[in-house]
Scaffold this motif. Structure first.
Motif, PDB file in Angstrom:
ATOM      1  N   LEU A 365       1.004  -1.394   0.226  1.00 44.18           N
ATOM      2  CA  LEU A 365      -0.057  -0.049   0.307  1.00 44.18           C
ATOM      3  C   LEU A 365       0.399   1.199   0.359  1.00 44.18           C
ATOM      4  CD1 LEU A 365      -2.520  -0.804   2.909  1.00 44.18           C
ATOM      5  CD2 LEU A 365      -2.542  -1.624   0.100  1.00 44.18           C
ATOM      6  N   ASP A 366       0.333   2.329  -0.413  1.00 43.81           N
ATOM      7  CA  ASP A 366       1.068   3.514  -1.088  1.00 43.81           C
ATOM      8  C   ASP A 366       0.314   4.586   0.218  1.00 43.81           C
ATOM      9  OD1 ASP A 366       2.482   5.657  -1.496  1.00 43.81           O
ATOM     10  OD2 ASP A 366       1.481   6.110  -3.731  1.00 43.81           O
ATOM     11  N   VAL A 367       1.401   4.646   0.778  1.00 48.88           N
ATOM     12  CA  VAL A 367       0.575   5.197   2.978  1.00 48.88           C
ATOM     13  C   VAL A 367       1.256   6.915   2.812  1.00 48.88           C
ATOM     14  CG1 VAL A 367      -0.104   3.369   4.036  1.00 48.88           C
ATOM     15  CG2 VAL A 367       1.975   4.120   4.378  1.00 48.88           C
ATOM     16  N   VAL A 368       0.582   7.140   3.298  1.00 51.87           N
ATOM     17  CA  VAL A 368       1.307   7.976   4.456  1.00 51.87           C
ATOM     18  C   VAL A 368       1.378   8.478   6.088  1.00 51.87           C
ATOM     19  CG1 VAL A 368       1.246  10.717   2.762  1.00 51.87           C
ATOM     20  CG2 VAL A 368      -0.685  10.070   4.297  1.00 51.87           C
ATOM     21  N   ALA A 369       2.513   8.506   6.684  1.00 52.86           N
ATOM     22  CA  ALA A 369       1.751   7.729   8.264  1.00 52.86           C
ATOM     23  C   ALA A 369       2.535   9.546   8.724  1.00 52.86           C
ATOM     24  CB  ALA A 369       2.992   6.456   8.620  1.00 52.86           C
ATOM     25  N   PRO A 370       1.896  10.441   9.062  1.00 56.56           N
ATOM     26  CA  PRO A 370       2.734  11.440   9.971  1.00 56.56           C
ATOM     27  C   PRO A 370       2.872  10.840  11.284  1.00 56.56           C
ATOM     28  CG  PRO A 370       0.079  11.653   9.656  1.00 56.56           C
ATOM     29  CD  PRO A 370       0.741  11.150   8.120  1.00 56.56           C
ATOM     30  N   LEU A 371       3.495  11.240  12.226  1.00 64.49           N
ATOM     31  CA  LEU A 371       4.093  11.256  13.462  1.00 64.49           C
ATOM     32  C   LEU A 371       3.511  12.799  14.057  1.00 64.49           C
ATOM     33  CD1 LEU A 371       5.039   9.975  15.867  1.00 64.49           C
ATOM     34  CD2 LEU A 371       6.975  10.631  16.588  1.00 64.49           C
ATOM     35  N   VAL A 372       2.656  12.200  14.754  1.00 63.95           N
ATOM     36  CA  VAL A 372       1.886  14.330  15.399  1.00 63.95           C
ATOM     37  C   VAL A 372       2.194  13.507  16.777  1.00 63.95           C
ATOM     38  CG1 VAL A 372      -0.034  15.743  15.580  1.00 63.95           C
ATOM     39  CG2 VAL A 372       0.320  13.863  13.525  1.00 63.95           C
ATOM     40  N   VAL A 373       2.699  14.746  17.990  1.00 67.45           N
ATOM     41  CA  VAL A 373       2.310  15.275  18.585  1.00 67.45           C
ATOM     42  C   VAL A 373       1.828  16.868  19.401  1.00 67.45           C
ATOM     43  CG1 VAL A 373       4.025  15.693  20.854  1.00 67.45           C
ATOM     44  CG2 VAL A 373       5.367  14.573  18.943  1.00 67.45           C
ATOM     45  N   GLN A 374       0.552  16.124  20.414  1.00 69.60           N
ATOM     46  CA  GLN A 374      -0.036  17.181  21.027  1.00 69.60           C
ATOM     47  C   GLN A 374      -0.961  17.033  22.484  1.00 69.60           C
ATOM     48  OE1 GLN A 374      -3.665  18.513  18.152  1.00 69.60           O
ATOM     49  NE2 GLN A 374      -4.244  18.626  19.705  1.00 69.60           N
ATOM     50  N   ALA A 375      -1.098  17.756  22.898  1.00 71.34           N
ATOM     51  CA  ALA A 375      -1.363  17.770  24.294  1.00 71.34           C
ATOM     52  C   ALA A 375      -3.350  17.164  24.044  1.00 71.34           C
ATOM     53  CB  ALA A 375      -1.585  19.076  24.754  1.00 71.34           C
ATOM     54  N   ASP A 376      -3.529  16.314  25.176  1.00 76.18           N
ATOM     55  CA  ASP A 376      -4.202  15.557  25.197  1.00 76.18           C
ATOM     56  C   ASP A 376      -5.050  15.864  25.883  1.00 76.18           C
ATOM     57  OD1 ASP A 376      -3.134  15.338  27.754  1.00 76.18           O
ATOM     58  OD2 ASP A 376      -2.549  12.860  27.717  1.00 76.18           O
ATOM     59  N   SER A 434     -10.784  13.957  10.234  1.00 77.21           N
ATOM     60  CA  SER A 434     -11.027  15.509  10.706  1.00 77.21           C
ATOM     61  C   SER A 434     -11.770  15.822  10.906  1.00 77.21           C
ATOM     62  CB  SER A 434     -10.288  15.994   8.832  1.00 77.21           C
ATOM     63  OG  SER A 434     -10.128  17.555   8.797  1.00 77.21           O
ATOM     64  N   ASN A 435     -13.256  15.467  10.759  1.00 73.68           N
ATOM     65  CA  ASN A 435     -14.492  16.312  11.251  1.00 73.68           C
ATOM     66  C   ASN A 435     -15.049  15.395  12.127  1.00 73.68           C
ATOM     67  OD1 ASN A 435     -14.965  18.001   9.427  1.00 73.68           O
ATOM     68  ND2 ASN A 435     -14.782  16.628   7.678  1.00 73.68           N
ATOM     69  N   TYR A 440     -15.479  16.959  24.233  1.00 78.97           N
ATOM     70  CA  TYR A 440     -14.254  18.723  24.945  1.00 78.97           C
ATOM     71  C   TYR A 440     -14.758  19.316  26.375  1.00 78.97           C
ATOM     72  CZ  TYR A 440     -11.914  23.060  25.326  1.00 78.97           C
ATOM     73  OH  TYR A 440     -11.217  23.583  25.536  1.00 78.97           O
ATOM     74  N   SER A 441     -13.335  18.604  26.902  1.00 82.99           N
ATOM     75  CA  SER A 441     -13.800  19.756  27.961  1.00 82.99           C
ATOM     76  C   SER A 441     -12.355  19.976  28.402  1.00 82.99           C
ATOM     77  CB  SER A 441     -14.521  19.081  29.163  1.00 82.99           C
ATOM     78  OG  SER A 441     -14.896  19.940  30.442  1.00 82.99           O
ATOM     79  N   PRO A 442     -11.363  21.148  29.513  1.00 90.43           N
ATOM     80  CA  PRO A 442     -10.396  21.150  29.345  1.00 90.43           C
ATOM     81  C   PRO A 442      -9.347  20.343  29.786  1.00 90.43           C
ATOM     82  CG  PRO A 442     -11.388  23.277  28.921  1.00 90.43           C
ATOM     83  CD  PRO A 442     -12.518  21.964  29.050  1.00 90.43           C
ATOM     84  N   GLY A 445     -10.168  17.168  27.070  1.00 89.06           N
ATOM     85  CA  GLY A 445      -9.333  16.654  25.707  1.00 89.06           C
ATOM     86  C   GLY A 445      -9.082  18.360  25.187  1.00 89.06           C
ATOM     87  N   ALA A 446      -8.960  18.549  24.321  1.00 91.55           N
ATOM     88  CA  ALA A 446      -8.336  19.584  23.459  1.00 91.55           C
ATOM     89  C   ALA A 446      -9.770  19.741  22.359  1.00 91.55           C
ATOM     90  CB  ALA A 446      -7.127  19.363  22.267  1.00 91.55           C
ATOM     91  N   ALA A 447      -9.895  21.433  21.819  1.00 92.34           N
ATOM     92  CA  ALA A 447     -10.890  21.761  21.261  1.00 92.34           C
ATOM     93  C   ALA A 447     -11.035  21.265  20.189  1.00 92.34           C
ATOM     94  CB  ALA A 447     -11.119  23.433  21.409  1.00 92.34           C
ATOM     95  N   MET A 448      -9.228  21.095  19.652  1.00 93.01           N
ATOM     96  CA  MET A 448      -9.316  20.432  18.196  1.00 93.01           C
ATOM     97  C   MET A 448      -8.264  19.070  18.595  1.00 93.01           C
ATOM     98  SD  MET A 448      -9.151  20.671  14.753  1.00 93.01           S
ATOM     99  CE  MET A 448      -8.894  21.785  13.985  1.00 93.01           C
ATOM    100  N   ASP A 449      -8.758  18.335  18.572  1.00 91.70           N
ATOM    101  CA  ASP A 449      -8.501  16.279  18.953  1.00 91.70           C
ATOM    102  C   ASP A 449      -6.840  16.530  18.516  1.00 91.70           C
ATOM    103  OD1 ASP A 449      -9.054  14.244  20.917  1.00 91.70           O
ATOM    104  OD2 ASP A 449      -8.400  13.869  19.042  1.00 91.70           O
ATOM    105  N   ILE A 450      -6.423  16.018  18.968  1.00 94.67           N
ATOM    106  CA  ILE A 450      -5.121  15.073  18.234  1.00 94.67           C
ATOM    107  C   ILE A 450      -5.581  14.041  17.479  1.00 94.67           C
ATOM    108  CG2 ILE A 450      -4.272  13.351  19.942  1.00 94.67           C
ATOM    109  CD1 ILE A 450      -1.873  13.755  19.846  1.00 94.67           C
ATOM    110  N   LEU A 451      -6.850  13.699  16.930  1.00 92.48           N
ATOM    111  CA  LEU A 451      -7.019  12.736  16.041  1.00 92.48           C
ATOM    112  C   LEU A 451      -7.175  13.581  15.107  1.00 92.48           C
ATOM    113  CD1 LEU A 451      -9.370  10.325  17.552  1.00 92.48           C
ATOM    114  CD2 LEU A 451      -7.023   9.985  16.946  1.00 92.48           C
ATOM    115  N   ASN A 452      -7.968  14.481  15.022  1.00 90.80           N
ATOM    116  CA  ASN A 452      -8.711  15.878  14.166  1.00 90.80           C
ATOM    117  C   ASN A 452      -7.231  16.132  13.310  1.00 90.80           C
ATOM    118  OD1 ASN A 452     -10.828  16.724  15.993  1.00 90.80           O
ATOM    119  ND2 ASN A 452     -10.936  15.522  14.761  1.00 90.80           N
ATOM    120  N   THR A 453      -6.660  16.440  14.464  1.00 90.82           N
ATOM    121  CA  THR A 453      -4.954  17.662  13.643  1.00 90.82           C
ATOM    122  C   THR A 453      -4.418  16.060  12.876  1.00 90.82           C
ATOM    123  OG1 THR A 453      -4.725  18.708  15.568  1.00 90.82           O
ATOM    124  CG2 THR A 453      -3.047  18.198  14.828  1.00 90.82           C
ATOM    125  N   ALA A 454      -4.377  15.047  13.634  1.00 94.48           N
ATOM    126  CA  ALA A 454      -3.623  14.305  13.007  1.00 94.48           C
ATOM    127  C   ALA A 454      -4.380  14.091  11.461  1.00 94.48           C
ATOM    128  CB  ALA A 454      -3.119  12.604  12.979  1.00 94.48           C
TER     129      ALA A 454
END
Length: 576
Positions: A365-376, A434-435, A440-442, A445-454
């Motif tokens: 499979l031709d994939v992209v695999a970003p490593l993302v770091v963010q506050a949980d 993405s959507n 969410y509550s401080p 979780g985060a307002a823009m969750d790490i899953l959305n960011t990833a």
């Protein structure tokens, strides 16, 4: 005439199936056999019994309301007859009978069935290592092993232990011995990575770095075990690792398990190519009157469509319920597995679901695999911790393939992986992630969750807005060549120590000052942009691209990921 059901195996899948059958058809005659006297226990809890987190063996044998799951419990509360100390010897499919043996008396007899359920589980695999049968060498296969290990350690005679195998059980046993009992632990693994085939290599490397930093824990990866040596009394005294003796008082064999499929094999039932009883979605074997579930079966991987062997108590219980429904005439299905997994070691948690990057590429499979770091959590909340996730997405179709995650807050790690598992099972695509709506509550979780960011990072990679460089490649280029420069886009208080040691290769250009300073970025070599997490360096990449500077690469996960991965940029005393 009442339905007559015989179940072989009484640990997880068997009891679940039996109880389900009695709920659906109270008049059914359900008999469950097991050759052991311990039944219906939480085998995954063995390391926590050894560690003392579970104080008494009854904790693994009891219900949530503290009733011991013994034959009397099953008879009185569930209506299931249980015969312990009884071994199934052979299945006569034509006569619909099973030959059984009472292990205490040696008496044999036949038990008839209308429907037969095989829940025979798995057994520890012992590789051909000289000395593996010595006194003081233990597998971790059942509660008898658990009792023996804990008794030996509690007597104070174990100062050092070798654990052969770095799968989940071996690592959890290492924590149990080192953390509570203060045992010096040597984890020996023939592969270069522990949890190989389970965790993404980057996430595994981060967990390995964490384990290696614990007092009393030594990792021996890519190591060959030449044998286990005995003392004059025939007890294990040392393990030979790459030709060197390591003195120990105990050896734990944590080298995986194999399905107990011999009974099915002898009965002519179809097996998977690599072992395990082959079943359909209804958990039927090749004989429609015989069902199988739990650690003895091979099932389908939802993403690859191939046979998979994934022994786990959670899956066994789900399978057992499907079996119980269908034995009673229902049409329940078990769709397959994603290989979801989680573990917590010395306070750090890791989890995965679906395919990791290596597995996906091995499938072509031709994939992209970003490593993302963010506050949980919200970055301003005092309980926040950094989380590290690796998302795998197929480029052309944008199909979601998998997620691996690591962090200090295990609930956050597992929550994200479980959310992804739900999407994978339904064929989710990148836009779905993405959507994805997450609560969410401080503090949680985060307002823009790490899953959305990833998901957004993966989209940027697919559409060519983001060129990323992996941690291992960054480490190699930092150490070995002058074909690149590293541009630190953080503030000077973060970048200063790196400039002191690594200039001129390490340079400084704060992201907020880039406008008008694009000419300071070298054009004759690769430029590796770095910040704490990868977010500001991506902003810098886009700013530079707008000015026509396109020889840039973003260090995915930034300094935080490089440190967690275990590759020192600076001497430890100089790290900020």
């Amino acid at each position: 005439m009442s339905l007559n059901v015989l179940i072989i195996g009484a640990v997880a899948a068997g009891p679940k199936a039996g109880c389900r059958i009695k709920r659906l058809e109270p008049d059914a005659n359900v008999t469950m056999l097991d050759r052991d006297n311990y039944i219906s226990y939480g085998g995954c809890g063995i390391p926590y019994y050894v560690s003392g987190d579970v104080a008494d063996l009854k904790g693994l044998l009891s219900t949530s309301f503290h009733m011991v799951r013994d034959p009397q419990f099953f008879k009185g509360a569930k209506g299931v007859d249980v015969q312990t100390g009884v071994e199934a010897l052979a299945i006569d499919r034509a006569a619909k009978k099973v030959r059984v043996k009472d292990l205490a008396s040696g008496h044999e007899n036949d038990l008839a069935y209308d429907k037969l359920v095989l829940a025979t589980g798995a057994r520890p695999f012992t590789p051909p290592i000289a000395g593996a049968n010595l006194q003081g060498v233990w597998p971790v296969g059942d509660l008898h092993h658990a009792q023996a290990i804990k008794h030996a350690v509690a007597q104070g005679g174990v100062g050092a232990a070798a654990i052969i195998g770095a799968g989940a059980t071996g690592l959890e046993m290492a924590e149990a011995l080192a953390d509570l009992w203060g045992v010096e632990v040597h984890i020996i693994e023939r592969q270069d990575q522990f949890l190989l085939g389970v965790l993404d290599p980057d996430i595994a490397r981060m967990l390995q770095t964490h384990m290696a930093a614990q007092d009393g824990v030594s990792l021996h990866l890519g190591a060959d075990v030449g044998g286990i040596l005995a003392d004059d009394e025939g007890k294990a005294r040392a393990v030979v690792v790459d030709g060197q003796e390591i003195a120990v008082d105990m050896v734990i064999m944590a080298t995986g398990v194999r399905p107990n499929d011999e009974l099915a094999r002898a009965a002519g039932l179809e097996l998977a190519q690599r072992g395990g009883i082959k079943v359909n979605e209804r958990m039927q074997t090749s004989d429609p009157d015989i069902y199988a579930a739990g650690d003895c079966v091979s099932v389908k991987n939802i993403l690859s469509g191939k046979d998979a062997y994934v022994p786990a108590g959670s899956l066994a219980n789900r399978m057992g319920r499907v079996v119980g429904t269908n034995v009673c005439g229902g049409q329940a299905t078990f769709p397959g597995v994603l290989g979801s997994f989680c573990i917590k070691l010395f306070g750090l948690s890791a989890a995965r679901t679906g395919l990791n990057e290596v597995e996906a590429r091995a499938m072509g499979l031709d994939v992209v695999a970003p490593l993302v770091v963010q506050a949980d959590r919200a970055h301003f909340h005092p309980d926040m911790a950094m989380m590290y996730v690796k998302l795998v997405v197929e480029k052309n179709s944008r199909r979601l393939l998998g997620l691996s995650a690591l962090g200090d807050n295990g609930d956050a790690v597992v929550g994200r992986v479980n959310a992804m598992a739900g999407l994978l099972a339904k064929g989710g695509e990148l836009a779905d992630l993405s959507n994805l709506e997450l609560a969410y509550s401080p503090p949680l979780g985060a307002a823009m969750d790490i899953l959305n960011t990833a998901a957004n990072v993966a989209e940027n990679m697919i559409e060519g807005r983001l060129r990323s460089i992996a941690i291992d490649e960054f480490a190699k280029r930092l150490a070995s060549d002058d074909s690149c420069v590293i541009v630190d886009v953080r503030a000077i208080d973060n970048a200063g120590p790196y400039l002191e040691q690594l200039a001129p290769k390490w340079r400084h250009l704060p992201q907020e000052t880039i406008a008008g300073r694009e000419g300071e970025v070298p054009q004759d070599r690769d430029v590796l942009l770095i910040c704490n997490s990868g977010a500001r360096s991506y902003e810098a990449m886009r700013q530079l691209a707008g000015a026509g500077v396109t020889n840039t690469y973003n260090v995915g996960g930034g300094v935080a990921a490089v440190k967690k991965w275990g590759e020192p940029i600076l001497a430890p005393k100089d790290e900020n």
